[in-house]
Motif scaffolding. Sequence first.
Motif, PDB file in Angstrom:
ATOM      1  N   HIS A  66       4.810  -8.134 -37.694  1.00 36.25           N
ATOM      2  CA  HIS A  66       5.880  -7.298 -37.161  1.00 36.25           C
ATOM      3  C   HIS A  66       5.809  -7.159 -35.647  1.00 36.25           C
ATOM      4  O   HIS A  66       6.358  -6.214 -35.083  1.00 36.25           O
ATOM      5  CB  HIS A  66       5.839  -5.905 -37.805  1.00 36.25           C
ATOM      6  CG  HIS A  66       6.199  -5.918 -39.252  1.00 36.25           C
ATOM      7  ND1 HIS A  66       7.436  -6.291 -39.702  1.00 36.25           N
ATOM      8  CD2 HIS A  66       5.477  -5.621 -40.363  1.00 36.25           C
ATOM      9  CE1 HIS A  66       7.467  -6.206 -41.017  1.00 36.25           C
ATOM     10  NE2 HIS A  66       6.288  -5.810 -41.441  1.00 36.25           N
ATOM     11  N   SER A  67       5.145  -8.077 -34.984  1.00 37.57           N
ATOM     12  CA  SER A  67       5.069  -8.000 -33.530  1.00 37.57           C
ATOM     13  C   SER A  67       5.420  -9.350 -32.908  1.00 37.57           C
ATOM     14  O   SER A  67       5.289 -10.398 -33.546  1.00 37.57           O
ATOM     15  CB  SER A  67       3.678  -7.554 -33.074  1.00 37.57           C
ATOM     16  OG  SER A  67       2.737  -8.576 -33.285  1.00 37.57           O
ATOM     17  N   LEU A  68       5.873  -9.298 -31.675  1.00 37.15           N
ATOM     18  CA  LEU A  68       6.191 -10.492 -30.898  1.00 37.15           C
ATOM     19  C   LEU A  68       5.373 -10.418 -29.620  1.00 37.15           C
ATOM     20  O   LEU A  68       5.465  -9.445 -28.869  1.00 37.15           O
ATOM     21  CB  LEU A  68       7.685 -10.534 -30.561  1.00 37.15           C
ATOM     22  CG  LEU A  68       8.138 -11.655 -29.636  1.00 37.15           C
ATOM     23  CD1 LEU A  68       8.027 -12.999 -30.347  1.00 37.15           C
ATOM     24  CD2 LEU A  68       9.558 -11.434 -29.172  1.00 37.15           C
ATOM     25  N   LYS A  69       4.561 -11.448 -29.392  1.00 33.35           N
ATOM     26  CA  LYS A  69       3.722 -11.488 -28.192  1.00 33.35           C
ATOM     27  C   LYS A  69       4.254 -12.581 -27.269  1.00 33.35           C
ATOM     28  O   LYS A  69       4.692 -13.636 -27.729  1.00 33.35           O
ATOM     29  CB  LYS A  69       2.274 -11.766 -28.565  1.00 33.35           C
ATOM     30  CG  LYS A  69       1.656 -10.657 -29.386  1.00 33.35           C
ATOM     31  CD  LYS A  69       0.220 -10.942 -29.728  1.00 33.35           C
ATOM     32  CE  LYS A  69      -0.332  -9.785 -30.556  1.00 33.35           C
ATOM     33  NZ  LYS A  69      -1.729  -9.939 -30.880  1.00 33.35           N
ATOM     34  N   PHE A  70       4.208 -12.292 -25.968  1.00 36.14           N
ATOM     35  CA  PHE A  70       4.643 -13.276 -24.977  1.00 36.14           C
ATOM     36  C   PHE A  70       3.966 -12.983 -23.649  1.00 36.14           C
ATOM     37  O   PHE A  70       3.332 -11.947 -23.463  1.00 36.14           O
ATOM     38  CB  PHE A  70       6.169 -13.299 -24.845  1.00 36.14           C
ATOM     39  CG  PHE A  70       6.799 -11.968 -24.542  1.00 36.14           C
ATOM     40  CD1 PHE A  70       7.074 -11.586 -23.247  1.00 36.14           C
ATOM     41  CD2 PHE A  70       7.129 -11.092 -25.579  1.00 36.14           C
ATOM     42  CE1 PHE A  70       7.666 -10.359 -22.971  1.00 36.14           C
ATOM     43  CE2 PHE A  70       7.712  -9.868 -25.316  1.00 36.14           C
ATOM     44  CZ  PHE A  70       7.987  -9.497 -24.002  1.00 36.14           C
ATOM     45  N   ASN A  71       4.108 -13.928 -22.726  1.00 40.32           N
ATOM     46  CA  ASN A  71       3.449 -13.831 -21.439  1.00 40.32           C
ATOM     47  C   ASN A  71       4.499 -13.984 -20.345  1.00 40.32           C
ATOM     48  O   ASN A  71       5.299 -14.908 -20.383  1.00 40.32           O
ATOM     49  CB  ASN A  71       2.400 -14.942 -21.341  1.00 40.32           C
ATOM     50  CG  ASN A  71       1.552 -14.830 -20.115  1.00 40.32           C
ATOM     51  OD1 ASN A  71       2.060 -14.829 -19.004  1.00 40.32           O
ATOM     52  ND2 ASN A  71       0.250 -14.747 -20.315  1.00 40.32           N
ATOM     53  N   ILE A  72       4.485 -13.066 -19.368  1.00 41.72           N
ATOM     54  CA  ILE A  72       5.374 -13.154 -18.212  1.00 41.72           C
ATOM     55  C   ILE A  72       4.502 -13.093 -16.966  1.00 41.72           C
ATOM     56  O   ILE A  72       3.811 -12.098 -16.732  1.00 41.72           O
ATOM     57  CB  ILE A  72       6.412 -12.005 -18.185  1.00 41.72           C
ATOM     58  CG1 ILE A  72       7.310 -12.054 -19.411  1.00 41.72           C
ATOM     59  CG2 ILE A  72       7.241 -12.063 -16.910  1.00 41.72           C
ATOM     60  CD1 ILE A  72       8.300 -10.909 -19.514  1.00 41.72           C
ATOM     61  N   ALA A  73       4.530 -14.163 -16.187  1.00 35.11           N
ATOM     62  CA  ALA A  73       3.778 -14.248 -14.929  1.00 35.11           C
ATOM     63  C   ALA A  73       2.301 -13.911 -15.118  1.00 35.11           C
ATOM     64  O   ALA A  73       1.724 -13.129 -14.363  1.00 35.11           O
ATOM     65  CB  ALA A  73       4.412 -13.351 -13.869  1.00 35.11           C
ATOM     66  N   GLY A  74       1.713 -14.454 -16.179  1.00 33.78           N
ATOM     67  CA  GLY A  74       0.297 -14.246 -16.429  1.00 33.78           C
ATOM     68  C   GLY A  74      -0.063 -12.911 -17.043  1.00 33.78           C
ATOM     69  O   GLY A  74      -1.237 -12.595 -17.228  1.00 33.78           O
ATOM     70  N   LYS A  75       0.928 -12.100 -17.375  1.00 29.68           N
ATOM     71  CA  LYS A  75       0.681 -10.776 -17.957  1.00 29.68           C
ATOM     72  C   LYS A  75       1.139 -10.783 -19.414  1.00 29.68           C
ATOM     73  O   LYS A  75       2.274 -11.141 -19.713  1.00 29.68           O
ATOM     74  CB  LYS A  75       1.458  -9.731 -17.158  1.00 29.68           C
ATOM     75  CG  LYS A  75       0.947  -8.343 -17.262  1.00 29.68           C
ATOM     76  CD  LYS A  75       1.659  -7.461 -16.258  1.00 29.68           C
ATOM     77  CE  LYS A  75       0.967  -6.136 -16.131  1.00 29.68           C
ATOM     78  NZ  LYS A  75       1.648  -5.253 -15.205  1.00 29.68           N
TER      79      LYS A  75
END
Length: 137
Positions: free
Chosen positions: A74-83
């Motif tokens: 039930h979660s979505l993980k992603f990375n934006i600018a190394g964070k």
Amino acid sequence: MEVKKYLSYRQEGFILIELMIWLIIASLVLVVVINVLLTLAKYNHSNDYPQDELRIAQLKRSIAIAEDLSINGHSLKFNIAGKDHELYLVNRHLILTPGTMIIIENVDDLFFEVDEQYYYVVYYRNNHQFKKVIYEK
């Protein structure tokens, strides 16, 4: 003497007519107020839907520049600018971390889906299902 009787009779009759007019006006106002309250109760829950659209649009802009999207239950993980960021359901709210930005409120259930072209958030509120595109591959 007769004038006093006539005046006292007119005053009593006038009070009765006044009371009847007041009751008629009060009942008309009551009917209008009840109809307004019923209409407000009927459409009160719909305030969440325009807010959902705005927040999903903001989320889409954030995810558009994201990398490494992954669905984990039930979660979505992603990375934006190394964070690292994560979207998940807590206490009926879809939360974006880091921090505690609330994306969607008053959600009964929520999960993420992916197909060949899109990532979706699917949520339930008041026995209605909503499926929104949040990312295009």
